[in-house]
Enzyme design. Structure first.
Site, PDB file in Angstrom:
ATOM      1  N   LEU A  31      -5.565 -48.962  45.601  1.00 33.19           N
ATOM      2  CA  LEU A  31      -6.221 -49.334  44.346  1.00 33.19           C
ATOM      3  C   LEU A  31      -7.473 -48.482  44.084  1.00 33.19           C
ATOM      4  CD1 LEU A  31      -6.270 -51.414  41.996  1.00 33.19           C
ATOM      5  CD2 LEU A  31      -7.748 -52.819  43.448  1.00 33.19           C
ATOM      6  N   ASP A  32      -7.468 -47.756  42.971  1.00 32.91           N
ATOM      7  CA  ASP A  32      -8.639 -46.996  42.500  1.00 32.91           C
ATOM      8  C   ASP A  32      -9.254 -46.129  43.598  1.00 32.91           C
ATOM      9  OD1 ASP A  32      -8.327 -48.259  40.011  1.00 32.91           O
ATOM     10  OD2 ASP A  32      -9.554 -49.956  40.637  1.00 32.91           O
ATOM     11  N   HIS A  49     -11.129 -45.427  35.260  1.00 37.36           N
ATOM     12  CA  HIS A  49     -11.616 -46.722  35.758  1.00 37.36           C
ATOM     13  C   HIS A  49     -13.058 -46.933  35.284  1.00 37.36           C
ATOM     14  CE1 HIS A  49     -11.871 -50.195  38.363  1.00 37.36           C
ATOM     15  NE2 HIS A  49     -13.072 -49.763  38.722  1.00 37.36           N
ATOM     16  N   MET A  62      -1.985 -52.011  34.068  1.00 35.56           N
ATOM     17  CA  MET A  62      -2.481 -53.032  35.000  1.00 35.56           C
ATOM     18  C   MET A  62      -1.517 -53.290  36.160  1.00 35.56           C
ATOM     19  SD  MET A  62      -5.309 -53.582  33.594  1.00 35.56           S
ATOM     20  CE  MET A  62      -5.964 -55.064  34.333  1.00 35.56           C
ATOM     21  N   ARG A  63      -1.024 -52.213  36.756  1.00 37.57           N
ATOM     22  CA  ARG A  63      -0.130 -52.379  37.908  1.00 37.57           C
ATOM     23  C   ARG A  63      -0.430 -51.315  38.945  1.00 37.57           C
ATOM     24  NH1 ARG A  63       4.681 -55.165  37.756  1.00 37.57           N
ATOM     25  NH2 ARG A  63       5.679 -53.713  39.184  1.00 37.57           N
ATOM     26  N   GLU A  92     -15.632 -43.336  28.572  1.00 39.91           N
ATOM     27  CA  GLU A  92     -14.235 -43.173  29.009  1.00 39.91           C
ATOM     28  C   GLU A  92     -13.495 -42.263  28.029  1.00 39.91           C
ATOM     29  OE1 GLU A  92     -12.054 -46.772  29.946  1.00 39.91           O
ATOM     30  OE2 GLU A  92     -13.894 -47.839  30.399  1.00 39.91           O
ATOM     31  N   LEU A 149       0.793 -48.680  41.618  1.00 43.26           N
ATOM     32  CA  LEU A 149       2.032 -47.895  41.728  1.00 43.26           C
ATOM     33  C   LEU A 149       2.522 -47.865  43.176  1.00 43.26           C
ATOM     34  CD1 LEU A 149       1.149 -44.826  39.482  1.00 43.26           C
ATOM     35  CD2 LEU A 149       2.372 -46.910  38.845  1.00 43.26           C
TER      36      LEU A 149
HETATM   37  C1  GRF Z   1     -10.379 -49.370  30.285  1.00 46.47           C
HETATM   38  O1  GRF Z   1     -11.634 -49.937  30.478  1.00 46.47           O
HETATM   39  C2  GRF Z   1      -9.956 -48.569  31.487  1.00 46.47           C
HETATM   40  O2  GRF Z   1     -11.019 -47.955  32.139  1.00 46.47           O
HETATM   41  C3  GRF Z   1      -9.345 -49.629  32.369  1.00 46.47           C
HETATM   42  O3  GRF Z   1      -8.680 -50.504  31.495  1.00 46.47           O
HETATM   43  C4  GRF Z   1      -9.279 -50.426  30.206  1.00 46.47           C
HETATM   44  C5  GRF Z   1      -8.193 -50.041  29.253  1.00 46.47           C
HETATM   45  O4  GRF Z   1      -8.612 -50.029  27.925  1.00 46.47           O
HETATM   46  N1  GRF Z   1      -8.482 -49.022  33.371  1.00 46.47           N
HETATM   47  P1  GRF Z   1      -7.697 -49.377  26.797  1.00 46.47           P
HETATM   48  O5  GRF Z   1      -6.335 -50.106  26.872  1.00 46.47           O
HETATM   49  O6  GRF Z   1      -7.549 -47.922  27.090  1.00 46.47           O
HETATM   50  O7  GRF Z   1      -8.388 -49.655  25.518  1.00 46.47           O
END
Ligand code: GRF
Length: 203
Positions: free
Chosen positions: A142-143, A107, A88-89, A172, A91
Site C-alpha cells: 500500500l502506497d 496519494h 480504491m483497490r 495533485e 493491486l
Molecule cells: C485523490 O485525493 C487521490 O490522491 C486519492 O484519491 C483521491 C481521488 O480523487 N488517491 P479524484 O477521484 O481523482 O477526484
C-alpha cells in the site's frame, strides 16, 4: 504513450490528465478509462469527453480474478502506462508484474507519512505543519513504491479536512500530469528506490 486510467470515484485527477493532454502539456493518449464502480463520478467525465470507458465491477470478485479482467482490458487497448487515479483497490503482485514499473499512483500526503485511507485527516489529526501529495510507482504494497514527485502544502491552524484536502487536490492536479510527462520523456531513472530526474535543457 497510451495511458490506461483506473478510477473508483470523482475522477478529478483523471480530468486533470485529460486537460493536460488537451492543452498539449502532456504528450500522451488516454486509451481506456476503467472504473471498478458503476456509480463513479469520473464515468460521466469520460462519456462527455468521448474517452473510451469500461466499467468492470470488482464487487464479489477475488483480487486475482478481478485483476486478470483489468489486465486483459488494458492489453486489449495496448496500454503502456497504468495511472491509478483514486482507484480504491490494492493491486495483486501479478498485476504489478504484468506492468513492471509501469503503474503510477497519486496519494494525498507526503509519503511515507500517512499511507492508506483519509490521508488528509490523518495529517490534520497528527498535527503536522506541512503535508502534500506524492506521485509514486506502484508495487503490491500500500502506497509504498518509489517516489517520483512530491508537492508540499502547509497546514493552516484554521484548516478543516475539507479545506486542506482541496488545497492538496490542486497540487495533485499539477504534479500528476507533470510526472506522467517525465515518464513519457524517459527522464526518470531508478537508482534502487530513488528516482533520478534528468534536467530539461529548456527549463
Ligand atoms: C485523490 O485525493 C487521490 O490522491 C486519492 O484519491 C483521491 C481521488 O480523487 N488517491 P479524484 O477521484 O481523482 O477526484
Amino acid at each position: 504513450m497510451r495511458l490506461g486510467i483506473l478510477i473508483s470515484g470523482r475522477g478529478s485527477n483523471f480530468e486533470a490528465i485529460a486537460n493536460a493532454i488537451a492543452n498539449r502539456k502532456l504528450d500522451a493518449e488516454i486509451a481506456i478509462v476503467i472504473s471498478n464502480r458503476a456509480n463513479a463520478g469520473g464515468i460521466e467525465i469520460a462519456r462527455s469527453r468521448g474517452i473510451p470507458l469500461r466499467v468492470i465491477e470488482s464487487k464479489g470478485l477475488e483480487r486475482e480474478a478481478y485483476d486478470k479482467l483489468v489486465i486483459d482490458e488494458l492489453r486489449t487497448h495496448e496500454v503502456d502506462l497504468v495511472c491509478l487515479a483514486g482507484f480504491m483497490r490494492l493491486l495483486s503482485a501479478s498485476f504489478v508484474k504484468a506492468f513492471p514499473n509501469r503503474v503510477v499512483n497519486i496519494h494525498p500526503s507526503l509519503l511515507p507519512a500517512f499511507p492508506g485511507l483519509d490521508a488528509q485527516r490523518q495529517a490534520l489529526e497528527h498535527g503536522v505543519r506541512i503535508t502534500g501529495c506524492t506521485v509514486h510507482l506502484v508495487d503490491e504494497f500500500l502506497d509504498s513504491g518509489p517516489i517520483l514527485l512530491q508537492s508540499a502544502v502547509p497546514v493552516l491552524d484554521t484548516d478543516t479536512v475539507e479545506s486542506l484536502s482541496s488545497r492538496i487536490l490542486a497540487q495533485e492536479h499539477a504534479i500528476y500530469p507533470k510526472a506522467i510527462q517525465l515518464i513519457v520523456e524517459r527522464r526518470i531513472t531508478l537508482n534502487g528506490r530513488r528516482a533520478v530526474i534528468q534536467e530539461d535543457d529548456e527549463e
